[in-house]
Design an enzyme around this catalytic site. Structure first.
Site, PDB file in Angstrom:
ATOM      1  N   TYR A 120       0.825  -1.215   0.000  1.00 23.69           N
ATOM      2  CA  TYR A 120       0.000   0.000   0.000  1.00 23.69           C
ATOM      3  C   TYR A 120       0.858   1.264   0.000  1.00 23.69           C
ATOM      4  CZ  TYR A 120      -3.292   3.575   1.129  1.00 23.69           C
ATOM      5  OH  TYR A 120      -4.039   4.718   1.068  1.00 23.69           O
TER       6      TYR A 120
ATOM      7  N   TRP B 186       1.338   5.679  -1.690  1.00 26.15           N
ATOM      8  CA  TRP B 186       1.070   6.709  -2.699  1.00 26.15           C
ATOM      9  C   TRP B 186       2.156   6.876  -3.745  1.00 26.15           C
ATOM     10  CZ3 TRP B 186      -2.322  11.258  -3.346  1.00 26.15           C
ATOM     11  CH2 TRP B 186      -3.614  11.013  -2.870  1.00 26.15           C
TER      12      TRP B 186
END
Ligand code: MGD
Ligand code: MGD
Ligand code: MO
Length: 760
Positions: A108, A110
């Site tokens: 996970y 960005w």
């Protein structure tokens, strides 16, 4: 020399000097560019960059296996060939002995804004070709929403992508009732980047037209300018919404026709609301006792809401707490009772001020994508269950109506995220990360996650390679030029995976014979061929630097459903808004029942825990950076107090503790402790304190999992518990703490220093 690129926080042109960015100019057409651009200068050659492949000493000497030394050990520099061989052999070993399920590849995070060099897409595609991996579902952003909203309104994505436009709000909304504000500090950001930031100007025009804002939030500056600020006890929004609903129900202000036509289960919910079965009416007096808000304020607001064109908006932060499913569900229910869902400027909103996307017109087309095959392994976890999974292999748990079992993970593979930023209860996370045989991290920087890895793979940043970027609610596809040469021995994640794939016998499938540049062209051309207008050639797009795409302006959320609930039936079991969900009711969860309800939180000022930890800490998104990214930059560093992350508190709470602006304090509870630098502010609700996420974790003694973080990472304090058995979403937004003056000599902040990397 200057060149243009794009980031999650906006498009820009960079001045370049000595291989680094020396200055940044926002894209000329962006009228309200994000201040986060100021973190870019000096970031590409910062000493926190990973210079070359590195392997943890203990792993190299002793081989794979559980190790408590992760995070404290030194590293040994290896060549790229050695790294490829070691890593390929380890992947093969784990797959041969334990199977693909033993690889956790959720990864996970960005990472960068590019469409091709998107680290998660690259690592997932690579691991799929090896036979798959245990994956993760949903996000830290929207863990609860992502599960509850599809069940009750048939979608979660469309709540943002097809949200009511700012232009419509400006023209039609009379009363904007915000739970959690409309924080402009957050609207700088959009996943994939954003070339226009209209929220600030829209709110100004809204006010100029006579619109009113009422906002509930512990921080006054969650809304800019004049508005009606209410600062109830944090975490009591659902109680307040219920009380507003109670007034609508008992004063005959609820739109029964809307509830009958477009919703199901209002009658079941109303029994709860009125207290027909439990004897507890969810009245303004009831909510007043929980929230500290005067009952008359709630009653008066409910009447105002029923008399005006009202938009109820719930920020994402309200679902990043225990029982986070309830706030968006109850916000939707309240809007349904007002009967304005689908009318211009009325109804429901979710995340205005959480991200730039809500309020922006969506693209008419999808963006170019890197094709992904299926994952042969079906095992997954709800994303925020990482520590649970690593600590409890084989354990069963409930999730969204299913009974699942945690797999036995041997190898953790991370590219493009930072669990030491995003995960709760870092002391527990460190114990969990000691369990697997091998931890692999790709990152351009020596983050705490990289320092806890066995195999560290130095990635290029987005500014050292070619890519393009855009997001689904932004009209521009933007070319990202390579601004400089890759730093030291860093490599594109794509090239690392290509070399590994080659060694593991799937090289051709992975690259399909293409260089990165050829992939960019291929993805673009495949995409362009599916458009119903003639897009320029790839070379033309690249030369132009941007491509303007048609959008769908003027949207009102769910207007088509309102116009024709049969043709546009919702993707729920009833086809309508589910105020009562028979499915959820059937799961029998104690912490998420069949209709929206008030559940007492653990981390709140109204409970027993507050006797020991009397301050409510808000671990919200930082105004000074995106998560942990570019914490080394000028804006982020300029916000620190004595080198520590600022903690904002009410002057009275500071005075009570004998501290004032500039002091360093110890923030603690029974899970952990960190240092932070005091900023007093009367715009913070008394007994609330704000310590945003993103200061790089910096343990005083790296060998001690319970070490004090000397820099101010709030996730040493947060509880690692899911929202409920339904969604198991992240609950990191709230935590109870105590604050005291830090008396000892100030330990240095070493978070941005690389670890020892020995030559072989
Ligand atoms: N307590 C608390 N915790 C929270 C939250 C909260 O409100 N409170 N919010 C949560 C939310 S909403 C989110 S989204 C998460 C965010 O958590 P993350 O997305 O994990 O945080 P980032 O700091 O953005 O991490 C991205 C990492 O990718 C790296 N990176 C950048 N480009 C590249 C690349 O090209 N290749 C590779 N390999 N790496 C790259 C960066 O250096 C950085 O280390 O945090 C969550 N955590
Ligand atoms: N500058 C910047 N912007 C960002 C990000 C970033 O890292 N930096 N991250 C982006 C990401 S990934 C995401 S998911 C979004 C997250 O968007 P959100 O989750 O909405 O962001 P937060 O800043 O955590 O919370 C918004 C506000 O909610 C208020 N709040 C907290 N608890 C309560 C409560 O119990 N009741 C009420 N009424 N209000 C409360 C806080 O005062 C806080 O400032 O932000 C995005 N925008
Ligand atoms: Mo997020």
């Amino acid at each position: 020399m200057s060149r243009a690129s794009h980031s999650h926080w906006g498009a820009f042109t960079a001045e370049l000097h000595a291989g680094d960015i020396s200055a940044v100019t926002p894209m000329a057409t962006d009228t309200d560019p994000s201040p986060l651009l100021a973190n870019l200068p000096g970031s590409l050659r910062h000493r926190a960059r990973v210079a070359g492949p590195a392997v943890r000493r203990g792993w190299l000497d002793d081989g794979p296996g559980p190790s408590g030394a992760r995070g404290a050990d030194e590293f040994v520099a290896v060549t790229w060939d050695e790294l490829t061989e070691l890593l390929a052999d380890e992947l093969r070993r784990v797959i041969d002995i334990h199977g693909n399920e033993a690889i956790y590849g959720g990864s996970y995070g960005w990472a960068s804004a590019g469409r091709f060099h998107h680290a998660q897409s690259q690592v997932h595609r690579f691991l799929k070709l090896l036979g798959g991996y245990t994956s993760s579902r949903h996000s830290y952003s929207l863990g609860a929403t992502g599960v509850i909203m599809p069940r009750v309104v048939g979608t979660h994505d469309d709540l943002f992508k097809r949200s009511t436009g700012w232009d419509v709000i400006v023209e039609h909304t009379e009363l904007l009732v915000c739970f959690g504000g409309v924080a402009l500090k957050n609207t700088g950001i959009n996943h994939g980047g954003t070339t226009a930031h209209p929220a600030r100007a829209a709110l100004r025009r809204f006010r100029d037209r006579g619109g009113h804002i009422v906002s509930f939030s512990p921080l006054r500056d969650d809304v800019e300018g004049d508005y009606e600020w209410h600062a109830p006890v944090p975490g009591t929004d659902v109680a307040i919404m219920l009380a507003l609903a109670h007034v609508l129900a008992t004063e005959n202000l609820a739109d029964r026709e809307f509830l009958d036509t477009y919703c199901t289960g209002y009658d079941r919910f109303e029994r709860y609301l009125l207290g027909s079965d439990d004897g507890v009416p969810k009245s303004p007096a009831w909510a007043s006792a929980l929230s500290g808000l005067p009952a008359e304020t709630i009653t008066a607001l409910a009447r105002r809401m029923a008399a005006a064109r009202t938009l109820v908006t719930v920020s994402w932060s309200l679902q990043r707490i225990r029982h986070g499913e309830q706030a968006p569900w109850m916000g939707l229910t309240l809007a349904a009772m007002l009967g304005q869902i689908g009318l211009p400027g009325g109804g429901f909103g979710h995340g205005y001020g959480s991200m730039n996307e809500p309020g922006l017109a969506p693209l008419r087309y999808r963006l170019p994508v890197l094709p992904q095959g299926p994952n042969p392994v079906s095992t997954f976890i709800p994303v925020a269950a990482i520590s649970d999974m690593l600590l409890h292999p084989g354990q069963e748990y409930d999730y969204n109506g299913q009974r699942l079992t945690y797999p036995d993970i041997r190898l953790v593979y991370w590219a493009g995220g930072n669990p030491f930023h995003h995960h709760q209860n870092i002391p527990r996370l460190r114990r969990a990360l000691a369990r697997p045989d091998t931890v692999v991290v790709h990152d351009p920087y020596w983050t705490a996650m990289a320092k806890h890895a066995d195999i560290v793979v130095p990635s290029t940043t987005a500014y050292e390679r070619e890519d393009y970027s855009g997001s689904r609610n932004d009209p521009l596809l933007v070319a990202m030029r390579a601004l400089t040469e890759p730093y030291a021995a860093s490599r594109d994640d794509y090239d690392t995976f290509a070399a590994l794939a080659e060694r593991l016998g799937v090289g051709d499938q992975f690259t399909q014979g293409r260089t990165a540049r050829q992939w960019l062209q291929h993805m673009y051309e495949k995409w362009a061929a599916g458009l119903d207008f003639a897009a320029p050639t790839f070379d033309q797009f690249w030369a132009d630097g941007q491509l303007r795409l048609p959008t769908e302006p003027g949207l009102t959320l769910l207007s088509d459903f309102r116009a024709d609930p049969h043709t546009h039936r919702l993707n729920t079991p009833s086809g309508r808004i589910e105020i009562f969900s028979a499915d959820i009711d059937g799961f029998g969860y104690a912490d998420c029942v069949g209709h929206p309800a008030w559940f007492e939180p653990t981390e709140w000022l109204g409970g027993a825990r507050a006797a020991s930890f009397p301050l409510h800490l808000l671990a919200n998104q930082p105004a000074s950076r995106l998560h942990s990214q570019l914490d080394t930059g000028a804006l982020s560093q300029g916000s620190k107090v004595s080198g520590r992350e600022p903690i904002r508190m009410h002057p009275e709470d500071a005075a009570e503790r004998g501290v004032t602006d500039g002091d360093v304090v110890r923030v603690y509870n029974d899970r952990g402790a960190c240092l932070a630098g005091v900023v007093t502010d009367a715009g913070v609700r008394p007994r609330a304190v704000q310590l945003s996420t993103g200061a790089w974790f910096d343990p005083l003694d790296p060998a001690d999992p319970d070490a004090l973080c000397v820099h101010g990472n709030p996730n040493v304090l947060t509880d690692d518990v899911g929202t409920s058995a339904l969604a198991r979403g992240c609950t990191g937004a709230h935590v109870l703490v105590q604050v005291e003056k830090f008396a000892g000599p100030l330990p240095p902040v070493r978070a941005h220093q690389p670890p020892v990397v020995a030559e072989r």
